[in-house]
Design a protein around this motif. Structure first.
Motif, PDB file in Angstrom:
ATOM      1  N   GLN A  35     -10.519  40.592-115.444  1.00 42.55           N
ATOM      2  CA  GLN A  35      -9.812  39.741-114.494  1.00 42.55           C
ATOM      3  C   GLN A  35     -10.660  39.490-113.246  1.00 42.55           C
ATOM      4  OE1 GLN A  35      -6.550  41.950-112.140  1.00 42.55           O
ATOM      5  NE2 GLN A  35      -6.401  42.803-114.213  1.00 42.55           N
ATOM      6  N   PHE A  36     -10.376  38.338-112.641  1.00 45.01           N
ATOM      7  CA  PHE A  36     -11.088  37.920-111.438  1.00 45.01           C
ATOM      8  C   PHE A  36     -10.087  37.274-110.505  1.00 45.01           C
ATOM      9  CE2 PHE A  36     -12.960  34.379-109.094  1.00 45.01           C
ATOM     10  CZ  PHE A  36     -14.010  34.999-108.416  1.00 45.01           C
ATOM     11  N   ARG A  37     -10.218  37.619-109.209  1.00 48.73           N
ATOM     12  CA  ARG A  37      -9.302  37.039-108.225  1.00 48.73           C
ATOM     13  C   ARG A  37     -10.009  36.944-106.892  1.00 48.73           C
ATOM     14  NH1 ARG A  37      -3.505  39.668-106.268  1.00 48.73           N
ATOM     15  NH2 ARG A  37      -2.916  38.024-104.790  1.00 48.73           N
ATOM     16  N   THR A  38      -9.827  35.822-106.204  1.00 45.21           N
ATOM     17  CA  THR A  38     -10.381  35.709-104.855  1.00 45.21           C
ATOM     18  C   THR A  38      -9.643  34.627-104.076  1.00 45.21           C
ATOM     19  OG1 THR A  38     -12.383  35.352-103.534  1.00 45.21           O
ATOM     20  CG2 THR A  38     -12.146  34.013-105.515  1.00 45.21           C
ATOM     21  N   LEU A  39      -9.489  34.868-102.792  1.00 44.02           N
ATOM     22  CA  LEU A  39      -9.108  33.795-101.883  1.00 44.02           C
ATOM     23  C   LEU A  39     -10.331  32.912-101.686  1.00 44.02           C
ATOM     24  CD1 LEU A  39      -7.094  35.815 -99.219  1.00 44.02           C
ATOM     25  CD2 LEU A  39      -6.154  34.032-100.705  1.00 44.02           C
ATOM     26  N   VAL A  40     -10.102  31.645-101.343  1.00 41.64           N
ATOM     27  CA  VAL A  40     -11.197  30.699-101.135  1.00 41.64           C
ATOM     28  C   VAL A  40     -10.939  29.947 -99.833  1.00 41.64           C
ATOM     29  CG1 VAL A  40     -12.446  28.714-102.067  1.00 41.64           C
ATOM     30  CG2 VAL A  40     -11.485  30.417-103.635  1.00 41.64           C
ATOM     31  N   ASN A  41     -11.961  29.825 -99.025  1.00 40.24           N
ATOM     32  CA  ASN A  41     -11.855  29.006 -97.811  1.00 40.24           C
ATOM     33  C   ASN A  41     -12.001  27.545 -98.220  1.00 40.24           C
ATOM     34  OD1 ASN A  41     -12.201  27.614 -95.414  1.00 40.24           O
ATOM     35  ND2 ASN A  41     -13.385  29.251 -94.449  1.00 40.24           N
ATOM     36  N   PRO A  42     -10.934  26.735 -98.100  1.00 34.89           N
ATOM     37  CA  PRO A  42     -11.004  25.357 -98.589  1.00 34.89           C
ATOM     38  C   PRO A  42     -11.793  24.426 -97.676  1.00 34.89           C
ATOM     39  CG  PRO A  42      -8.875  25.738 -97.581  1.00 34.89           C
ATOM     40  CD  PRO A  42      -9.606  27.066 -97.554  1.00 34.89           C
ATOM     41  N   GLY A  43     -12.095  24.878 -96.478  1.00 31.47           N
ATOM     42  CA  GLY A  43     -12.838  24.028 -95.557  1.00 31.47           C
ATOM     43  C   GLY A  43     -11.992  23.010 -94.830  1.00 31.47           C
ATOM     44  N   ILE A  44     -10.701  22.994 -95.082  1.00 33.53           N
ATOM     45  CA  ILE A  44      -9.767  22.098 -94.398  1.00 33.53           C
ATOM     46  C   ILE A  44      -8.497  22.884 -94.095  1.00 33.53           C
ATOM     47  CG2 ILE A  44     -10.617  19.969 -95.462  1.00 33.53           C
ATOM     48  CD1 ILE A  44      -8.359  20.117 -97.472  1.00 33.53           C
ATOM     49  N   PRO A  45      -7.713  22.458 -93.102  1.00 31.85           N
ATOM     50  CA  PRO A  45      -6.469  23.175 -92.783  1.00 31.85           C
ATOM     51  C   PRO A  45      -5.493  23.163 -93.953  1.00 31.85           C
ATOM     52  CG  PRO A  45      -7.068  21.681 -90.999  1.00 31.85           C
ATOM     53  CD  PRO A  45      -7.969  21.343 -92.156  1.00 31.85           C
ATOM     54  N   ILE A  46      -4.757  24.242 -94.108  1.00 33.87           N
ATOM     55  CA  ILE A  46      -3.722  24.321 -95.150  1.00 33.87           C
ATOM     56  C   ILE A  46      -2.424  23.756 -94.573  1.00 33.87           C
ATOM     57  CG2 ILE A  46      -2.431  25.852 -96.684  1.00 33.87           C
ATOM     58  CD1 ILE A  46      -4.741  27.860 -96.406  1.00 33.87           C
ATOM     59  N   PRO A  47      -1.839  22.745 -95.210  1.00 29.47           N
ATOM     60  CA  PRO A  47      -0.592  22.169 -94.682  1.00 29.47           C
ATOM     61  C   PRO A  47       0.507  23.224 -94.561  1.00 29.47           C
ATOM     62  CG  PRO A  47      -1.521  20.770 -96.385  1.00 29.47           C
ATOM     63  CD  PRO A  47      -2.307  22.042 -96.413  1.00 29.47           C
ATOM     64  N   ILE A  48       1.376  23.014 -93.598  1.00 27.94           N
ATOM     65  CA  ILE A  48       2.443  23.981 -93.319  1.00 27.94           C
ATOM     66  C   ILE A  48       3.324  24.211 -94.545  1.00 27.94           C
ATOM     67  CG2 ILE A  48       4.546  24.388 -91.965  1.00 27.94           C
ATOM     68  CD1 ILE A  48       2.000  24.857 -90.404  1.00 27.94           C
ATOM     69  N   TYR A  49       3.667  23.129 -95.254  1.00 25.23           N
ATOM     70  CA  TYR A  49       4.561  23.298 -96.402  1.00 25.23           C
ATOM     71  C   TYR A  49       3.876  24.086 -97.519  1.00 25.23           C
ATOM     72  CZ  TYR A  49       2.173  19.479 -98.881  1.00 25.23           C
ATOM     73  OH  TYR A  49       1.245  18.698 -99.516  1.00 25.23           O
TER      74      TYR A  49
END
Length: 465
Positions: A35-49
């Motif tokens: 198994q593999f898991r990671t958070l990723v920085n998308p480089g843009i803001p994450i919308p509130i919803y």
């Protein structure tokens, strides 16, 4: 080997959104082996919803790796596996797009657990991951987080492997099946029913509303082409998610398919059709009585509340026709709005205008010539029938143009003999005419003159190829 994948993103389509989390479970057909898991920085803001849905916020991903930093590791896990996901084309479109941006081209066979569940566990009220797992007794931990949803999908996939007594998984993986490219909610049976003939097809949403109408020389081939690419744009992804059902109408010829498509788009106004909705000629020839009783002619912009005698793409075309009518029927250029200044009428000296503009000719006399001009224009518009192939060998297709306007179309038996237009109309379905259809039929009649019948009694003659 299978790679069971789930991702969380900043939005619904890859071309304008980033990945915030990814989980990959390698499954050998019996159990998870890696198994593999990671958070990723998308480089843009994450919308509130999105933050509210997933619980992933900007602070959580600020120190996480960018996608290109983990792209090679992700590619190594995926490239030689069967890609499995719940609504597989969504996850695959994101990873394919972002891997390509990192210089890595992912090509994988795919399995969709939505589509497989519909076949192997039929009859459920919903096939969304949460409700489906609840129905079959699978506990979902951390819903809307990548690892939680991936683990639930893994358990569901193991169940599907166990229950697949009819071999649906192997059938789906067969390269000839094409099922892995279909939208998640579209039954393959709908595709199997499509004929390889000319006609139109309808895409319906979950409420059976038509959301797209298309035309085709080969319905099956054309519909398949909608699903052979998985473009990452918003419109394409929303379009695929909305397709739940396909229906169709066969047509004898490609021309009839073009006409019927235009008619149905006007009638149904489908959400995903862009062209043909607003195609109309911009100008028309109009007549009206002025306050002195003279019948006036004018070329003006079309509007939906008035019916023109004739229509034009360009105002210059309308003015040219109007000038010819003025010269032939001694009409006044001022009363036809060709001369708009306050100077004396330019056509009086040319002995074209009979001074109706100065009220020296009575309205009845002038109006008679206007009516004659319009009558000639109307009679000059052709009436003809296009005779072509039918849907089978026992019929022919008929398209009727009457005084320059599209009347309707339908099919007549090849045994029909010496019928006049009134009789032929009994076999035709009348439709509202518009400029697009009229021009299409006129252009077709010029290209294929041997398929045109000016004398309706020739209806039963053999149609040349």
């Amino acid at each position: 080997m299978y790679a069971i994948v789930d991702i969380e993103t900043t939005g619904g389509h890859a071309s304008a959104n980033g990945i915030t989390e990814i989980a990959i479970l390698i499954h050998n057909g019996k159990e998870v082996t890696e198994q593999f898991r990671t958070l990723v920085n998308p480089g843009i803001p994450i919308p509130i919803y999105i933050q509210s849905l997933t619980g992933i916020n900007d602070d959580m991903v600020r120190s996480a790796p960018r996608f290109n930093e983990v792209a090679q590791q992700i590619y190594a896990l995926l490239h030689d596996k069967i890609f499995v996901a719940h609504n597989v084309n969504f996850d695959f479109s994101f990873l394919h797009y972002h891997l390509a941006a990192a210089g890595l081209h992912l090509q994988s066979r795919k399995l969709c657990t939505v589509r497989l569940s519909r076949k192997i566990i039929p009859g459920l009220a919903s096939y969304s991951l949460g409700r489906l797992c609840k129905e079959v007794g699978i506990e979902v931990v951390e819903r809307h987080r990548a690892m939680g949803d991936a683990e639930a999908t893994s358990k569901l996939f193991s169940m599907l492997l166990e229950k697949d007594h009819e071999g649906h998984i192997n059938k789906t993986l067969n390269p000839r099946s094409k099922e892995q490219s279909l939208p998640p909610h579209l039954p393959k049976e709908d595709m199997d029913k499509l004929p390889s003939v000319s006609g139109i097809y309808y895409f319906h949403n979950s409420k059976s509303k038509v959301i797209y109408v298309g035309k085709a020389r080969n319905i099956k081939k054309r519909v398949s082409s909608h699903f052979t690419n998985n473009k990452p744009g918003k419109q394409k992804q929303e379009f695929l998610r909305d397709i739940h059902h396909i229906s169709f109408q066969e047509c004898g010829t490609e021309l009839m398919a073009f006409i019927l498509e235009a008619i149905e788009i006007k009638r149904l106004w489908p959400a995903y059709n862009r062209s043909l909705k607003r195609f109309e000629h911009a100008y028309g020839l109009y007549s009206f009585d002025d306050q002195n009783g003279y019948l006036r002619l004018a070329v003006d912009k079309k509007n939906k509340y008035s019916k023109p005698f004739y229509t034009f793409n360009k105002i210059l075309d309308g003015q040219a026709l109007l000038k010819n009518m003025i010269a032939e029927f001694n009409l006044c250029p001022k009363l036809c709005f060709v001369q708009r200044n306050n100077e004396p009428c330019i056509s009086i000296n040319e002995q074209i205008c009979t001074k109706a503009c100065e009220q020296m000719e009575i309205p009845a006399s002038y109006n008679e010539r206007v009516i004659n001009a319009l009558s000639k224009l109307k009679s000059a518009l052709p009436s003809f029938i296009v005779i072509d192939e039918g849907r089978n060998l026992t019929e022919k297709s008929c398209i009727l143009m009457e005084e320059g306007q599209f009347y309707g179309m339908g099919y007549v038996s090849t045994d029909l003999k010496d019928q006049d237009i009134a009789d032929i109309k009994k076999y035709l379905t009348p439709y509202a005419s518009n400029d697009y259809i009229r021009n299409m039929v006129f252009n077709y009649s010029i290209r294929y003159p041997l398929k045109i019948r000016l004398n309706s009694t020739l209806i039963a003659e053999d149609t040349p190829n």
